[in-house]
Design a protein around this motif. Structure first.
Motif, PDB file in Angstrom:
ATOM      1  N   ASP A  73       0.844  -1.398  -0.130  1.00 27.47           N
ATOM      2  CA  ASP A  73      -0.063  -0.123  -0.074  1.00 27.47           C
ATOM      3  C   ASP A  73       0.921   1.270  -0.014  1.00 27.47           C
ATOM      4  O   ASP A  73       0.411   2.415  -0.748  1.00 27.47           O
ATOM      5  CB  ASP A  73      -0.991   0.114   1.271  1.00 27.47           C
ATOM      6  CG  ASP A  73      -1.848  -0.972   1.206  1.00 27.47           C
ATOM      7  OD1 ASP A  73      -2.223  -1.559   0.128  1.00 27.47           O
ATOM      8  OD2 ASP A  73      -2.460  -1.589   2.260  1.00 27.47           O
ATOM      9  N   LYS A  74       1.786   1.246   0.681  1.00 27.96           N
ATOM     10  CA  LYS A  74       2.807   2.441   0.757  1.00 27.96           C
ATOM     11  C   LYS A  74       3.458   2.840  -0.501  1.00 27.96           C
ATOM     12  O   LYS A  74       3.513   4.024  -0.753  1.00 27.96           O
ATOM     13  CB  LYS A  74       3.816   2.346   1.990  1.00 27.96           C
ATOM     14  CG  LYS A  74       3.294   2.342   3.375  1.00 27.96           C
ATOM     15  CD  LYS A  74       4.391   1.980   4.524  1.00 27.96           C
ATOM     16  CE  LYS A  74       3.987   2.158   5.842  1.00 27.96           C
ATOM     17  NZ  LYS A  74       5.217   1.769   6.739  1.00 27.96           N
ATOM     18  N   ILE A  75       3.959   1.727  -1.214  1.00 25.83           N
ATOM     19  CA  ILE A  75       4.660   2.067  -2.289  1.00 25.83           C
ATOM     20  C   ILE A  75       3.871   2.830  -3.364  1.00 25.83           C
ATOM     21  O   ILE A  75       4.471   3.514  -4.478  1.00 25.83           O
ATOM     22  CB  ILE A  75       5.255   0.754  -3.031  1.00 25.83           C
ATOM     23  CG1 ILE A  75       6.495   0.993  -3.745  1.00 25.83           C
ATOM     24  CG2 ILE A  75       4.290  -0.028  -3.570  1.00 25.83           C
ATOM     25  CD1 ILE A  75       7.574   1.509  -3.167  1.00 25.83           C
ATOM     26  N   ILE A  76       2.711   2.562  -3.493  1.00 25.79           N
ATOM     27  CA  ILE A  76       1.692   3.486  -4.285  1.00 25.79           C
ATOM     28  C   ILE A  76       1.241   4.902  -3.810  1.00 25.79           C
ATOM     29  O   ILE A  76       0.329   5.445  -4.651  1.00 25.79           O
ATOM     30  CB  ILE A  76       0.470   2.468  -5.002  1.00 25.79           C
ATOM     31  CG1 ILE A  76      -0.319   1.864  -3.801  1.00 25.79           C
ATOM     32  CG2 ILE A  76       1.379   1.372  -5.540  1.00 25.79           C
ATOM     33  CD1 ILE A  76      -1.384   0.964  -4.344  1.00 25.79           C
ATOM     34  N   ASP A  80       3.087   8.699   0.813  1.00 24.76           N
ATOM     35  CA  ASP A  80       3.896   7.938   1.808  1.00 24.76           C
ATOM     36  C   ASP A  80       5.097   7.746   0.827  1.00 24.76           C
ATOM     37  O   ASP A  80       6.045   8.531   1.127  1.00 24.76           O
ATOM     38  CB  ASP A  80       3.320   6.366   2.145  1.00 24.76           C
ATOM     39  CG  ASP A  80       3.662   6.003   3.208  1.00 24.76           C
ATOM     40  OD1 ASP A  80       5.093   5.909   3.610  1.00 24.76           O
ATOM     41  OD2 ASP A  80       3.041   5.378   4.221  1.00 24.76           O
ATOM     42  N   LEU A  81       5.513   6.598   0.193  1.00 25.98           N
ATOM     43  CA  LEU A  81       6.663   6.358  -0.387  1.00 25.98           C
ATOM     44  C   LEU A  81       6.609   6.312  -1.919  1.00 25.98           C
ATOM     45  O   LEU A  81       7.862   6.193  -2.566  1.00 25.98           O
ATOM     46  CB  LEU A  81       7.043   4.725  -0.108  1.00 25.98           C
ATOM     47  CG  LEU A  81       7.304   4.377   1.408  1.00 25.98           C
ATOM     48  CD1 LEU A  81       7.611   2.887   1.508  1.00 25.98           C
ATOM     49  CD2 LEU A  81       8.384   5.136   1.987  1.00 25.98           C
ATOM     50  N   ALA A  82       5.613   6.642  -2.497  1.00 23.64           N
ATOM     51  CA  ALA A  82       5.559   6.861  -3.943  1.00 23.64           C
ATOM     52  C   ALA A  82       6.623   7.767  -4.570  1.00 23.64           C
ATOM     53  O   ALA A  82       7.147   7.623  -5.463  1.00 23.64           O
ATOM     54  CB  ALA A  82       4.153   7.161  -4.361  1.00 23.64           C
ATOM     55  N   SER A  83       6.997   8.895  -3.558  1.00 24.68           N
ATOM     56  CA  SER A  83       7.458  10.079  -4.203  1.00 24.68           C
ATOM     57  C   SER A  83       9.100   9.760  -4.207  1.00 24.68           C
ATOM     58  O   SER A  83      10.030  10.199  -4.854  1.00 24.68           O
ATOM     59  CB  SER A  83       7.336  11.109  -3.530  1.00 24.68           C
ATOM     60  OG  SER A  83       6.032  11.696  -3.723  1.00 24.68           O
ATOM     61  N   TYR A  84       9.442   8.711  -3.442  1.00 30.16           N
ATOM     62  CA  TYR A  84      10.895   8.488  -3.043  1.00 30.16           C
ATOM     63  C   TYR A  84      11.261   6.982  -3.764  1.00 30.16           C
ATOM     64  O   TYR A  84      12.542   6.525  -3.265  1.00 30.16           O
ATOM     65  CB  TYR A  84      10.984   7.954  -1.543  1.00 30.16           C
ATOM     66  CG  TYR A  84      10.345   9.213  -0.831  1.00 30.16           C
ATOM     67  CD1 TYR A  84      11.292  10.569  -0.580  1.00 30.16           C
ATOM     68  CD2 TYR A  84       9.107   9.502  -0.313  1.00 30.16           C
ATOM     69  CE1 TYR A  84      10.967  11.562   0.099  1.00 30.16           C
ATOM     70  CE2 TYR A  84       8.975  10.663   0.431  1.00 30.16           C
ATOM     71  CZ  TYR A  84       9.663  11.528   0.406  1.00 30.16           C
ATOM     72  OH  TYR A  84       9.217  12.895   1.141  1.00 30.16           O
ATOM     73  N   GLY A  85      10.576   6.380  -4.580  1.00 33.92           N
ATOM     74  CA  GLY A  85      11.395   5.567  -5.586  1.00 33.92           C
ATOM     75  C   GLY A  85      10.924   5.812  -6.949  1.00 33.92           C
ATOM     76  O   GLY A  85      10.210   6.307  -7.641  1.00 33.92           O
ATOM     77  N   GLU A  89      12.086   1.349 -10.034  1.00 33.45           N
ATOM     78  CA  GLU A  89      12.225   0.374  -8.382  1.00 33.45           C
ATOM     79  C   GLU A  89      10.814  -0.005  -7.929  1.00 33.45           C
ATOM     80  O   GLU A  89      10.490  -1.049  -7.464  1.00 33.45           O
ATOM     81  CB  GLU A  89      12.753   1.474  -7.356  1.00 33.45           C
ATOM     82  CG  GLU A  89      14.360   1.516  -7.770  1.00 33.45           C
ATOM     83  CD  GLU A  89      14.826   2.967  -6.813  1.00 33.45           C
ATOM     84  OE1 GLU A  89      16.024   2.749  -6.254  1.00 33.45           O
ATOM     85  OE2 GLU A  89      14.060   3.774  -6.208  1.00 33.45           O
ATOM     86  N   LYS A  90       9.548   0.954  -7.979  1.00 31.39           N
ATOM     87  CA  LYS A  90       8.509   0.662  -7.763  1.00 31.39           C
ATOM     88  C   LYS A  90       7.997  -0.487  -8.251  1.00 31.39           C
ATOM     89  O   LYS A  90       7.037  -1.385  -7.648  1.00 31.39           O
ATOM     90  CB  LYS A  90       7.665   1.955  -7.801  1.00 31.39           C
ATOM     91  CG  LYS A  90       8.129   2.973  -6.777  1.00 31.39           C
ATOM     92  CD  LYS A  90       7.136   4.097  -6.871  1.00 31.39           C
ATOM     93  CE  LYS A  90       7.127   5.008  -7.859  1.00 31.39           C
ATOM     94  NZ  LYS A  90       6.437   6.179  -8.021  1.00 31.39           N
ATOM     95  N   SER A  91       7.899  -0.451  -9.495  1.00 32.85           N
ATOM     96  CA  SER A  91       7.621  -1.847 -10.219  1.00 32.85           C
ATOM     97  C   SER A  91       8.194  -2.965 -10.020  1.00 32.85           C
ATOM     98  O   SER A  91       7.520  -4.120  -9.779  1.00 32.85           O
ATOM     99  CB  SER A  91       7.721  -1.374 -11.922  1.00 32.85           C
ATOM    100  OG  SER A  91       7.247  -2.574 -12.812  1.00 32.85           O
ATOM    101  N   GLU A  92       9.607  -3.014  -9.967  1.00 30.97           N
ATOM    102  CA  GLU A  92      10.155  -4.414  -9.374  1.00 30.97           C
ATOM    103  C   GLU A  92       9.792  -4.641  -8.105  1.00 30.97           C
ATOM    104  O   GLU A  92       9.443  -5.943  -7.737  1.00 30.97           O
ATOM    105  CB  GLU A  92      11.785  -4.237  -9.466  1.00 30.97           C
ATOM    106  CG  GLU A  92      12.457  -5.589  -9.183  1.00 30.97           C
ATOM    107  CD  GLU A  92      14.087  -5.158  -9.367  1.00 30.97           C
ATOM    108  OE1 GLU A  92      14.752  -6.085  -9.568  1.00 30.97           O
ATOM    109  OE2 GLU A  92      14.352  -4.048  -9.999  1.00 30.97           O
ATOM    110  N   PHE A  93       9.780  -3.755  -6.921  1.00 32.36           N
ATOM    111  CA  PHE A  93       9.199  -4.062  -5.817  1.00 32.36           C
ATOM    112  C   PHE A  93       7.796  -4.733  -5.606  1.00 32.36           C
ATOM    113  O   PHE A  93       7.748  -5.549  -5.171  1.00 32.36           O
ATOM    114  CB  PHE A  93       9.445  -2.722  -4.904  1.00 32.36           C
ATOM    115  CG  PHE A  93       9.332  -2.832  -3.471  1.00 32.36           C
ATOM    116  CD1 PHE A  93       9.794  -4.026  -2.761  1.00 32.36           C
ATOM    117  CD2 PHE A  93       8.881  -2.082  -2.673  1.00 32.36           C
ATOM    118  CE1 PHE A  93       9.691  -4.208  -1.240  1.00 32.36           C
ATOM    119  CE2 PHE A  93       8.711  -2.159  -1.291  1.00 32.36           C
ATOM    120  CZ  PHE A  93       9.173  -3.375  -0.669  1.00 32.36           C
TER     121      PHE A  93
END
Length: 273
Positions: A73-76, A80-85, A89-93
């Motif tokens: 949830d955070k990665i999208i 939260d974390l969307a701006s920092y990847g 990186e986000k796709s692979e994670f």
């Protein structure tokens, strides 16, 4: 009616209590041999270890499962974390998070603790760098502000206190040391701000909170001992004790009368009244 009352007033008959002896048997367990005691203790320890492993495995599985759901949830989330990847990186994670989630409910359902630890370690290789960028971005302004205020405080003290008599005991070498570390720390700070300002949120930081705090501590540890350097104590000369009044030399009184005084006495008229 009176007969009925008399019948009711008759005392109740006492119940007879008959005491009898009860027969019972005492059964005692047989004494165990030393080897049996050891065997049972080993079995108890083994069962405790099994329970511990089962609990630790379950806890580790829950930790892995919670991490997957949380980071998914955070990665999208832009908050939260969307701006920092980066997109890559986000796709692979996201992909490895989904793979791990499927494994948890299929092949990994009855996996050992070590397998859960391995999976979590693998996921954190992707998640930790992104989380660190967010942590650094959130704490960097405060740390930099503290460093800037510390530099300005010491610079102000050096500029205004050099000529003051309260700090006359500070040597010229110490004043120079204070000036140099203020200048070098200020230069480092502005260079770090320029470097960091050219980066995007999804880049690894050029300067960390730990780096900034280390500079703050360095300048404080260098100047504070000089700023609070105690003045040298001035030795007071002991006062001379005054001699008691009896011991003081008294000047002899002049008892000799002058000729003029004697003549005055001789010519002084007598009181005849």
């Amino acid at each position: 009616g009176e007969e009925a009352k008399k019948e009711d007033a008759k005392p109740e008959k006492k119940k007879k209590v008959v005491k009898t002896n009860l027969e019972y048997k005492e059964i005692r367990s047989l004494e165990w041999t030393e080897s049996e005691l050891v065997a049972y203790n080993e079995k108890e320890v083994s069962m405790s270890n099994i329970d511990r492993i089962v609990k630790e495995t379950s806890d580790m599985r829950n930790e892995l499962e919670s991490y997957v759901y949380s980071m998914r949830d955070k990665i999208i989330s832009d908050r939260d974390l969307a701006s920092y990847g980066t997109d890559e990186e986000k796709s692979e994670f996201t992909s490895i998070l989904e793979t791990t989630e499927n494994w948890l409910y299929e092949d990994g359902f009855d996996a050992k603790k070590s397998a859960f630890v391995e999976k979590l370690t693998e996921l954190k290789k992707y998640g930790d760098p992104i989380e660190k960028r967010k942590y650094e971005a959130a704490g960097r302004p405060s740390a930099m502000n503290t460093l800037q205020r510390t530099i300005e405080k010491f610079q102000s003290w050096v500029n205004t206190s050099t000529a003051e008599t309260d700090y006359a005991h500070i040597t010229e070498e110490e004043w120079t040391k204070c000036r140099e570390i203020c200048d070098s720390t200020s230069t480092w700070m502005y260079e770090a701000m320029d470097k960091q300002g050219s980066l995007t949120p999804c880049d690894n930081p050029m300067v960390t909170i730990a780096d900034i705090n280390a500079k703050t501590n360095e300048i404080s540890k260098t100047i504070n001992p000089i700023m609070h350097k105690p003045k040298p104590k001035v030795e007071e000369k002991p006062k001379e004790e005054e001699k008691p009044a009896e011991e003081k030399e008294t000047e002899p009184m002049d008892t000799e009368e002058t000729p003029a005084a004697e003549e005055a006495k001789e010519t002084e008229p007598m009181d005849t009244n």
